[in-house]
Design an enzyme around this catalytic site. Structure first.
Site, PDB file in Angstrom:
ATOM      1  N   LYS A  56      15.639  83.548  73.791  1.00 22.12           N
ATOM      2  CA  LYS A  56      15.415  84.015  75.170  1.00 22.12           C
ATOM      3  C   LYS A  56      15.128  85.522  75.168  1.00 22.12           C
ATOM      4  O   LYS A  56      14.192  85.992  75.817  1.00 22.12           O
ATOM      5  CB  LYS A  56      16.649  83.699  76.033  1.00 22.12           C
ATOM      6  N   GLN A  72      25.377  82.205  78.668  1.00 23.91           N
ATOM      7  CA  GLN A  72      25.070  81.016  77.873  1.00 23.91           C
ATOM      8  C   GLN A  72      26.280  80.075  77.857  1.00 23.91           C
ATOM      9  O   GLN A  72      27.405  80.494  77.601  1.00 23.91           O
ATOM     10  CB  GLN A  72      24.669  81.424  76.446  1.00 23.91           C
ATOM     11  N   ASP A  92      19.597  81.284  86.080  1.00 25.77           N
ATOM     12  CA  ASP A  92      19.875  79.956  85.509  1.00 25.77           C
ATOM     13  C   ASP A  92      19.953  78.894  86.611  1.00 25.77           C
ATOM     14  O   ASP A  92      19.970  77.695  86.310  1.00 25.77           O
ATOM     15  CB  ASP A  92      21.218  79.980  84.771  1.00 25.77           C
TER      16      ASP A  92
HETATM   17  N1  GUN Z   1      23.446  75.786  77.642  1.00 25.75           N
HETATM   18  C1  GUN Z   1      22.596  74.750  77.531  1.00 25.75           C
HETATM   19  N2  GUN Z   1      21.527  74.901  78.351  1.00 25.75           N
HETATM   20  C2  GUN Z   1      21.717  76.068  79.001  1.00 25.75           C
HETATM   21  C3  GUN Z   1      20.951  76.757  79.981  1.00 25.75           C
HETATM   22  O1  GUN Z   1      19.896  76.336  80.444  1.00 25.75           O
HETATM   23  N3  GUN Z   1      21.481  77.938  80.401  1.00 25.75           N
HETATM   24  C4  GUN Z   1      22.659  78.409  79.927  1.00 25.75           C
HETATM   25  N4  GUN Z   1      23.103  79.574  80.430  1.00 25.75           N
HETATM   26  N5  GUN Z   1      23.390  77.791  79.033  1.00 25.75           N
HETATM   27  C5  GUN Z   1      22.918  76.625  78.564  1.00 25.75           C
END
Ligand code: GUN
Length: 292
Positions: free
Chosen positions: A52, A96, A119
């Site tokens: 990311k 995350q 998110d």
């Molecule tokens: N863990 C698995 N998928 C995601 C996501 O799309 N965003 C975040 N913050 N954590 C995750």
């Protein structure tokens, strides 16, 4: 059968965003800034967050990675988020998941300013998504919609079967595909651990989306001829022949299912890259909305 190439589709989105960022710079405007928080040393999470942050750099976004120890307390993490909420340079905040067991994910998500919740996990944003209002749609479901759009796959009137009801993927994509808009108007069936006759239900599907994390779950005998199959699963399976010691496996028995499909996503290289493109789109939007 045509592959739904997430690398290609996400690159097109990133190229477009890169031009938009250059325009923002030329006009002397603020450039998007994503703050990503990673807690602990979960290998998969580290990889996701690194890509990311790398993608932000590639397209000219600013990014800040806050890597906190596994032992960080809930109160300390809440304080970090509180500061980012009030940091006027930060447009998007991402924590995350999963978080260590001693930290409540619900409390953490609820503290993020909904205007910076790129998110799309905050209940305010989930509520807006359900009502079809303008909001941040979370990265995986949004990435799936962008992939369907990129390949001009008609959803109207189709029967979509979703396998898995997680808050991150299954439930939101079931709602999005049922909405009355360009990437919606499906009849949706949401299957979960208590669903009977999953095979019979899948056989009626024009579009199948699997988000289970069970490698090879969807077999060819569960798929109707010419169905569209989207595989969200990405599980690390031990593989001594690989330098990393693992190989990535989707929920779909790809070799056998692909032969029956009109379109199918590979794993890796399908939904994964699209989730990053979706996050970048949300961060760009958060930046444009910044002073609203
Ligand atoms: N863990 C698995 N998928 C995601 C996501 O799309 N965003 C975040 N913050 N954590 C995750």
């Amino acid at each position: 059968m045509q592959l739904l190439d997430g690398k290609l589709a996400s690159q097109a989105i990133k190229d477009d965003l890169k031009i938009k960022v250059e325009d923002l710079k030329k006009q002397g405007n603020k450039i998007p800034h994503l703050a990503a928080i990673l807690v602990g040393n979960n290998g998969a999470s580290e990889t996701y967050v690194a890509s990311k942050v790398k993608s932000c750099e590639e397209i000219g976004f600013k990014s800040t990675l806050l890597h906190l120890a596994d032992s960080v307390s809930e109160a300390e993490l809440l304080e970090v988020i509180h500061k980012l909420n009030y940091d006027n340079d930060v447009d998007g905040i991402l924590v995350q998941l999963p978080l260590p067991k001693h930290i409540s994910e619900e409390k953490i998500i609820n503290l993020i300013n909904p205007a910076k919740d790129v998110d799309g996990f905050h209940p305010v944003n989930v509520g807006k998504m359900v009502q079809g209002l303008e909001t941040f749609i979370s990265a995986t479901p949004y990435g799936i919609l962008l992939l369907l759009q990129h390949y001009k796959i008609e959803t109207k009137g189709k029967h979509a079967v979703i396998i898995g009801r997680s808050n991150i993927v299954g439930r939101p994509i079931s709602i999005l595909l049922s909405r009355n808009d360009d990437t919606g108007n499906c009849t949706v069936t949401l299957c979960h651990s208590h669903t009977k006759n999953v095979k019979e239900i899948c056989l009626q599907a024009d579009i199948i989306i699997t988000a289970l994390g069970v490698p090879g779950f969807l077999k060819a005998e569960m798929v109707k001829q010419d169905a569209v199959v989207i595989d969200v699963g990405i599980t690390r399976v031990a593989d001594a022949s690989k330098k990393s010691g693992y190989t990535l496996k989707g929920d779909v028995d790809f070799e056998n299912v692909a032969a029956k499909c009109s379109y199918i996503t590979p794993v890796p290289g399908g939904v994964g890259p699209m989730t990053i493109a979706a996050l970048l789109m949300n961060t760009y939007k958060a930046c444009l909305n910044h002073d609203l």
